[in-house]
Design a protein around this motif. Structure first.
Motif, PDB file in Angstrom:
ATOM      1  N   THR A 109       0.846  -1.197   0.000  1.00 23.79           N
ATOM      2  CA  THR A 109       0.000   0.000   0.000  1.00 23.79           C
ATOM      3  C   THR A 109       0.882   1.248   0.000  1.00 23.79           C
ATOM      4  O   THR A 109       0.671   2.194  -0.773  1.00 23.79           O
ATOM      5  CB  THR A 109      -0.931   0.019   1.219  1.00 23.79           C
ATOM      6  OG1 THR A 109      -1.799  -1.114   1.173  1.00 23.79           O
ATOM      7  CG2 THR A 109      -1.779   1.291   1.243  1.00 23.79           C
ATOM      8  N   GLY A 110       1.888   1.254   0.875  1.00 23.93           N
ATOM      9  CA  GLY A 110       2.813   2.386   0.929  1.00 23.93           C
ATOM     10  C   GLY A 110       3.623   2.531  -0.338  1.00 23.93           C
ATOM     11  O   GLY A 110       3.817   3.650  -0.852  1.00 23.93           O
ATOM     12  N   ALA A 111       4.113   1.410  -0.879  1.00 25.08           N
ATOM     13  CA  ALA A 111       4.916   1.460  -2.104  1.00 25.08           C
ATOM     14  C   ALA A 111       4.081   1.957  -3.281  1.00 25.08           C
ATOM     15  O   ALA A 111       4.561   2.744  -4.113  1.00 25.08           O
ATOM     16  CB  ALA A 111       5.486   0.079  -2.411  1.00 25.08           C
ATOM     17  N   ALA A 112       2.820   1.516  -3.359  1.00 25.76           N
ATOM     18  CA  ALA A 112       1.952   1.965  -4.453  1.00 25.76           C
ATOM     19  C   ALA A 112       1.673   3.465  -4.352  1.00 25.76           C
ATOM     20  O   ALA A 112       1.700   4.181  -5.361  1.00 25.76           O
ATOM     21  CB  ALA A 112       0.640   1.179  -4.426  1.00 25.76           C
TER      22      ALA A 112
ATOM     23  N   TRP B 139      11.031   0.160  -2.859  1.00 27.05           N
ATOM     24  CA  TRP B 139      10.354  -0.360  -1.662  1.00 27.05           C
ATOM     25  C   TRP B 139       9.625  -1.665  -1.983  1.00 27.05           C
ATOM     26  O   TRP B 139       9.786  -2.678  -1.284  1.00 27.05           O
ATOM     27  CB  TRP B 139       9.390   0.711  -1.166  1.00 27.05           C
ATOM     28  CG  TRP B 139       8.681   0.447   0.131  1.00 27.05           C
ATOM     29  CD1 TRP B 139       8.735  -0.675   0.919  1.00 27.05           C
ATOM     30  CD2 TRP B 139       7.779   1.354   0.803  1.00 27.05           C
ATOM     31  NE1 TRP B 139       7.936  -0.522   2.023  1.00 27.05           N
ATOM     32  CE2 TRP B 139       7.339   0.694   1.967  1.00 27.05           C
ATOM     33  CE3 TRP B 139       7.315   2.631   0.499  1.00 27.05           C
ATOM     34  CZ2 TRP B 139       6.432   1.300   2.862  1.00 27.05           C
ATOM     35  CZ3 TRP B 139       6.428   3.231   1.385  1.00 27.05           C
ATOM     36  CH2 TRP B 139       5.988   2.580   2.553  1.00 27.05           C
ATOM     37  N   GLY B 140       8.836  -1.656  -3.044  1.00 31.87           N
ATOM     38  CA  GLY B 140       8.083  -2.847  -3.398  1.00 31.87           C
ATOM     39  C   GLY B 140       8.964  -3.996  -3.848  1.00 31.87           C
ATOM     40  O   GLY B 140       8.730  -5.161  -3.476  1.00 31.87           O
ATOM     41  N   ALA B 141       9.997  -3.716  -4.623  1.00 35.98           N
ATOM     42  CA  ALA B 141      10.847  -4.778  -5.165  1.00 35.98           C
ATOM     43  C   ALA B 141      11.598  -5.508  -4.054  1.00 35.98           C
ATOM     44  O   ALA B 141      11.608  -6.750  -3.993  1.00 35.98           O
ATOM     45  CB  ALA B 141      11.830  -4.194  -6.183  1.00 35.98           C
ATOM     46  N   PHE B 142      12.241  -4.780  -3.155  1.00 37.28           N
ATOM     47  CA  PHE B 142      13.060  -5.431  -2.132  1.00 37.28           C
ATOM     48  C   PHE B 142      12.231  -5.984  -0.973  1.00 37.28           C
ATOM     49  O   PHE B 142      12.745  -6.779  -0.173  1.00 37.28           O
ATOM     50  CB  PHE B 142      14.139  -4.475  -1.630  1.00 37.28           C
ATOM     51  CG  PHE B 142      15.284  -4.315  -2.592  1.00 37.28           C
ATOM     52  CD1 PHE B 142      16.263  -5.292  -2.695  1.00 37.28           C
ATOM     53  CD2 PHE B 142      15.359  -3.218  -3.425  1.00 37.28           C
ATOM     54  CE1 PHE B 142      17.301  -5.174  -3.601  1.00 37.28           C
ATOM     55  CE2 PHE B 142      16.398  -3.079  -4.332  1.00 37.28           C
ATOM     56  CZ  PHE B 142      17.375  -4.062  -4.424  1.00 37.28           C
ATOM     57  N   THR B 143      10.955  -5.623  -0.882  1.00 36.81           N
ATOM     58  CA  THR B 143      10.080  -6.244   0.115  1.00 36.81           C
ATOM     59  C   THR B 143       9.864  -7.719  -0.197  1.00 36.81           C
ATOM     60  O   THR B 143       9.543  -8.519   0.700  1.00 36.81           O
ATOM     61  CB  THR B 143       8.735  -5.494   0.169  1.00 36.81           C
ATOM     62  OG1 THR B 143       8.964  -4.166   0.652  1.00 36.81           O
ATOM     63  CG2 THR B 143       7.739  -6.179   1.101  1.00 36.81           C
ATOM     64  N   LEU B 144      10.076  -8.120  -1.455  1.00 37.90           N
ATOM     65  CA  LEU B 144       9.940  -9.529  -1.812  1.00 37.90           C
ATOM     66  C   LEU B 144      10.904 -10.414  -1.030  1.00 37.90           C
ATOM     67  O   LEU B 144      10.587 -11.566  -0.739  1.00 37.90           O
ATOM     68  CB  LEU B 144      10.181  -9.709  -3.318  1.00 37.90           C
ATOM     69  CG  LEU B 144       9.114  -9.125  -4.246  1.00 37.90           C
ATOM     70  CD1 LEU B 144       9.587  -9.209  -5.693  1.00 37.90           C
ATOM     71  CD2 LEU B 144       7.786  -9.837  -4.061  1.00 37.90           C
TER      72      LEU B 144
END
Length: 458
Positions: A120-123, A221-226
């Protein structure tokens, strides 16, 4: 997120990794570090460097002849919009954190909740690419969503620590996560600096470059959260209990009631909440002050924040050595004196003088990491044995709960005076009051009252 990632035993701080070997625990720890690596770019590139000055410029473009915008019919000075939005985001986070935290404790499904908060934050951060023209309301909304999301995600992120590290290794694991965050923040800022300073050669306008820097933080943020989502494991917990909302607020109230049995611990927590709010506000509003009041360009602001990132590590280590020699309380008090002097110097800082701004950034870097690291370690001595997770949950909740006040004071000061210098000097009150409250806490007595051994120097 498959079924094989769940453990059949209910986790406790004393049994963080039951059913796994040492290599499995280290694998989880390495994955855990990467969430700090993922989300710290939001704090540095977005919140600290780019969004404040850019959102302020968008709001000013949409302002009337008196310099006011009117969200929902409310007159707001354009220069106060960013500070107000930060305050609102913290209030939203405080409402959400006990709900999400209780849901995580009740179900044991921290990973899906962490994924929801993080993405949600990354989007929202990625969507900042569309912040142009007069879209100040869009910018304020995306800031509120992203800032609240990162706060909620950090509660879930921190909740993994007792499960993946035993009591004797938590300091080291926590510190490595912190180091990963500063590393990614500095790395992305260097890339931002290259893009921003060379935007003409890339065929981009200055506005395009800023919006790409904002959006790229969301992608990062979204990529490395994986990585943490693949490596961390959920643990099953015993079923039953009340709903998430009720249990979250009930647990917080119960912890605060228990803290009344340890008034010295509560006194320290109050002092920390006050001065830490000042610290957080200085960091979040420094770029706005630098660009709007001092007339500094974005390149100067980026390099100044890079300087803070580098010196924060050295400052934390240096203040750690001072604490071993003089005690944590005295060292923190000395750092608060430095923070006060920084604000006074900032008030008198001449415009269009980047060298002096760099000196101020260096001073901030030298006290930033140490002030917070020593405060956390000092609080750990004041927590009754067996209640570490409970008290640190309240510590995190209370921290977020008060940190809306500093941005609100900053925004109101500018709203009433039209001067960022008056706004920045208004923050002195947080360091003065925090210092007085901390000085009144007899920490040796507080450690003993909590039932813990008293260190030789504290």
């Amino acid at each position: 997120m498959s079924a094989e990632t769940a453990d059949t035993a209910e986790p406790t701080p004393e049994r963080p990794t039951e059913g796994t070997d040492a290599e499995g625990r280290r694998r989880e720890q390495r994955g855990w570090y990467f969430y700090d690596f993922a989300c710290s770019v939001y704090s540095t590139s977005v919140l600290t460097v780019f969004l404040g000055p850019y959102l302020t410029s968008v709001a000013k473009a949409a302002a009337d002849t008196d310099g006011f915008v009117h969200p929902f019919g409310i007159p707001v000075r354009a220069g106060s919009l960013f500070a107000y939005a930060v305050s609102v985001s913290v209030v939203v986070a405080v409402v959400m954190m006990p709900i999400v935290g209780a849901a995580a404790d009740r179900t044991g499904r921290k990973k899906p909740l962490l994924a929801a908060a993080a993405y949600t934050g990354a989007a929202a951060t990625t969507a900042m690419f569309f912040l142009d023209g007069h879209r100040y309301l869009l910018g304020a909304f995306l800031l509120i969503v992203a800032n609240a999301s990162i706060s909620v995600s950090m509660v879930l992120y921190n909740a993994f620590l007792p499960q993946i590290a035993g009591p004797d290794e938590r300091d080291a694991v926590s510190s490595r996560g912190w180091a990963f965050g500063y590393t990614s923040g500095a790395l992305v800022l260097v890339l931002n600096l290259v893009l921003y300073t060379g935007h003409d050669s890339f065929g981009l306008s200055e506005s395009d470059a800023v919006r790409i820097c904002l959006a790229s933080a969301g992608v990062w943020w979204g990529a490395f959260t994986l990585v943490p989502l693949r490596r961390l494991r959920d643990r099953r917990v015993a079923s039953g209990g009340e709903g998430a909302v009720g249990s979250g607020w009930r647990q917080l109230r119960a912890t605060l009631r228990d803290m009344r049995r340890h008034p010295l611990t509560l006194s320290f927590l109050l002092a920390y909440l006050v001065y830490n709010d000042g610290i957080q506000t200085v960091i979040s509003q420094a770029s706005v002050y630098g660009s709007e009041e001092l007339g500094l360009d974005q390149t100067t602001l980026i390099t100044a924040v890079l300087l803070v990132q580098v010196l924060a590590v050295a400052g934390a280590l240096g203040m750690g050595r001072l604490a071993r020699a003089y005690g944590a309380k005295r060292t923190i008090l000395a750092s608060l004196v430095v923070w006060t002097l920084i604000l006074v110097a900032g008030y008198f800082l001449p415009s269009d003088a980047p060298v002096f701004f760099y000196v101020l950034a260096a001073a901030i870097g030298l006290v930033l990491g140490g002030s917070q690291a020593l405060s956390r370690s000092l609080f750990s001595h004041l927590v009754p044995r067996g209640k570490e997770a409970e008290y640190f949950s309240a510590y995190e909740m209370s921290d977020r709960g008060l940190s809306w006040l500093g941005p609100l004071v900053f925004g109101l000061a500018y709203q009433l005076t039209g001067s960022y210098r008056d706004a920045i000097i208004s923050l002195v009150i947080f360091f003065v009051v925090g210092s007085v409250l901390l000085a009144r806490v007899p920490v040796r007595q507080a450690v003993a009252a909590a039932g813990n051994p008293v260190p030789e120097r504290i």
